[in-house]
Motif scaffolding. Sequence first.
Motif, PDB file in Angstrom:
ATOM      1  N   UNK A   1     -43.592  -6.932  -1.836  1.00  0.00           N
ATOM      2  CA  UNK A   1     -43.782  -5.540  -2.222  1.00  0.00           C
ATOM      3  C   UNK A   1     -42.676  -4.575  -1.799  1.00  0.00           C
ATOM      4  N   UNK A   2     -42.021  -4.858  -0.676  1.00  0.00           N
ATOM      5  CA  UNK A   2     -41.104  -3.887  -0.064  1.00  0.00           C
ATOM      6  C   UNK A   2     -39.676  -4.403   0.114  1.00  0.00           C
ATOM      7  N   UNK A   3     -38.720  -3.495  -0.051  1.00  0.00           N
ATOM      8  CA  UNK A   3     -37.309  -3.816   0.241  1.00  0.00           C
ATOM      9  C   UNK A   3     -36.645  -2.606   0.892  1.00  0.00           C
ATOM     10  N   UNK A   4     -35.582  -2.881   1.646  1.00  0.00           N
ATOM     11  CA  UNK A   4     -34.841  -1.817   2.322  1.00  0.00           C
ATOM     12  C   UNK A   4     -33.411  -1.800   1.761  1.00  0.00           C
ATOM     13  N   UNK A   5     -32.980  -0.624   1.326  1.00  0.00           N
ATOM     14  CA  UNK A   5     -31.634  -0.465   0.773  1.00  0.00           C
ATOM     15  C   UNK A   5     -30.914   0.587   1.611  1.00  0.00           C
ATOM     16  N   UNK A   6     -29.648   0.347   1.903  1.00  0.00           N
ATOM     17  CA  UNK A   6     -28.938   1.325   2.730  1.00  0.00           C
ATOM     18  C   UNK A   6     -27.483   1.526   2.353  1.00  0.00           C
ATOM     19  N   UNK A   7     -27.034   2.742   2.560  1.00  0.00           N
ATOM     20  CA  UNK A   7     -25.622   3.072   2.377  1.00  0.00           C
ATOM     21  C   UNK A   7     -25.319   4.313   3.196  1.00  0.00           C
ATOM     22  N   UNK A   8     -24.136   4.381   3.764  1.00  0.00           N
ATOM     23  CA  UNK A   8     -23.770   5.580   4.525  1.00  0.00           C
ATOM     24  C   UNK A   8     -23.929   6.835   3.671  1.00  0.00           C
ATOM     25  N   UNK A   9     -23.572   6.723   2.372  1.00  0.00           N
ATOM     26  CA  UNK A   9     -23.460   7.918   1.536  1.00  0.00           C
ATOM     27  C   UNK A   9     -22.227   8.690   2.015  1.00  0.00           C
ATOM     28  N   UNK A  10     -21.898   9.762   1.324  1.00  0.00           N
ATOM     29  CA  UNK A  10     -20.817  10.607   1.856  1.00  0.00           C
ATOM     30  C   UNK A  10     -21.051  12.038   1.394  1.00  0.00           C
ATOM     31  N   UNK A  11     -20.475  13.002   2.080  1.00  0.00           N
ATOM     32  CA  UNK A  11     -20.715  14.410   1.730  1.00  0.00           C
ATOM     33  C   UNK A  11     -19.841  14.840   0.551  1.00  0.00           C
ATOM     34  N   UNK A  12     -20.423  15.678  -0.283  1.00  0.00           N
ATOM     35  CA  UNK A  12     -19.721  16.070  -1.518  1.00  0.00           C
ATOM     36  C   UNK A  12     -19.481  17.581  -1.611  1.00  0.00           C
TER      37      UNK A  12
END
Length: 270
Positions: free
Chosen positions: A108-119
Amino acid sequence: MQIGVISDLHVDRHNQLTPKDYQAALVRIIQKRQIELLLIAGDVSNHYQRTKQFIENIEINAQIKVLFIPGNHDFWSAETGITSSEILDTYIKMDNCLIDQPYVVNDEWAIVGNTGWYDYTYANSKFSLERLARRKYYGATWQDKVKIDWPMEDRKLSAIAAKQTIKDIEKVKHKKIILMTHIVTHPKFAVPMPHRIFDYFNAFIGTSDFNSIYTSYDIKYSIMGHVHFRNTFEENGVTYICPCLGYQREWRTSDIEQEIDQAMHQIVID
Ligand SMILES: [Fe+2]
């Protein structure tokens, strides 16, 4: 399953305590709260080797899986002898790092991650893009400008980070998703404006490039760090969490265990 989430540990910024003290306190809280999986939303330290070592030590000492995404501080290359891009490669090789490898918890569940960055979109609109790109205001310089050497400008990096995140979500899109970024993806977590300096510096706090992700996928939890305000709220079925420990000077007490206990958020999934 009991999932613990925390961010912005900054284990090398305390006047007296060492990273080992942070490690011991965090392990004690993990055990006390019977956490089975720990998520760290970035800014462990100012040096990639310290960050890597810290995460590995937590896994060994708490005997649980630790997943993380690097924060902007974890990418600081000054004093490391390698570039921020090479630091990113080092993290991606770790099986704890979520970038490019979503973690499937169960059917049922998954974890997704990314630092992302400011725009830059979180700044007051009175500042031009050119003015913001200088990353300097009232005599203060945004430290990423001098400590990080990305080969492209911030807004382009933000767009690439969002694209990579969508690519990763697509791999697990039929599941309920716990999304973890370091950079803020909801403006409610920006520093409230008008503000003498954050009218400007909010440019480097958040991004709008993740907006479509919340309407396109089944995001149940969205964890982020970077801004040192502990807060949780719910909007349109998404629980947004900023579980930051922050700097010693921002703590309400001098007791590290109490502060970690207060900052750490717990997600329970079946
Ligand atoms: Fe940060």
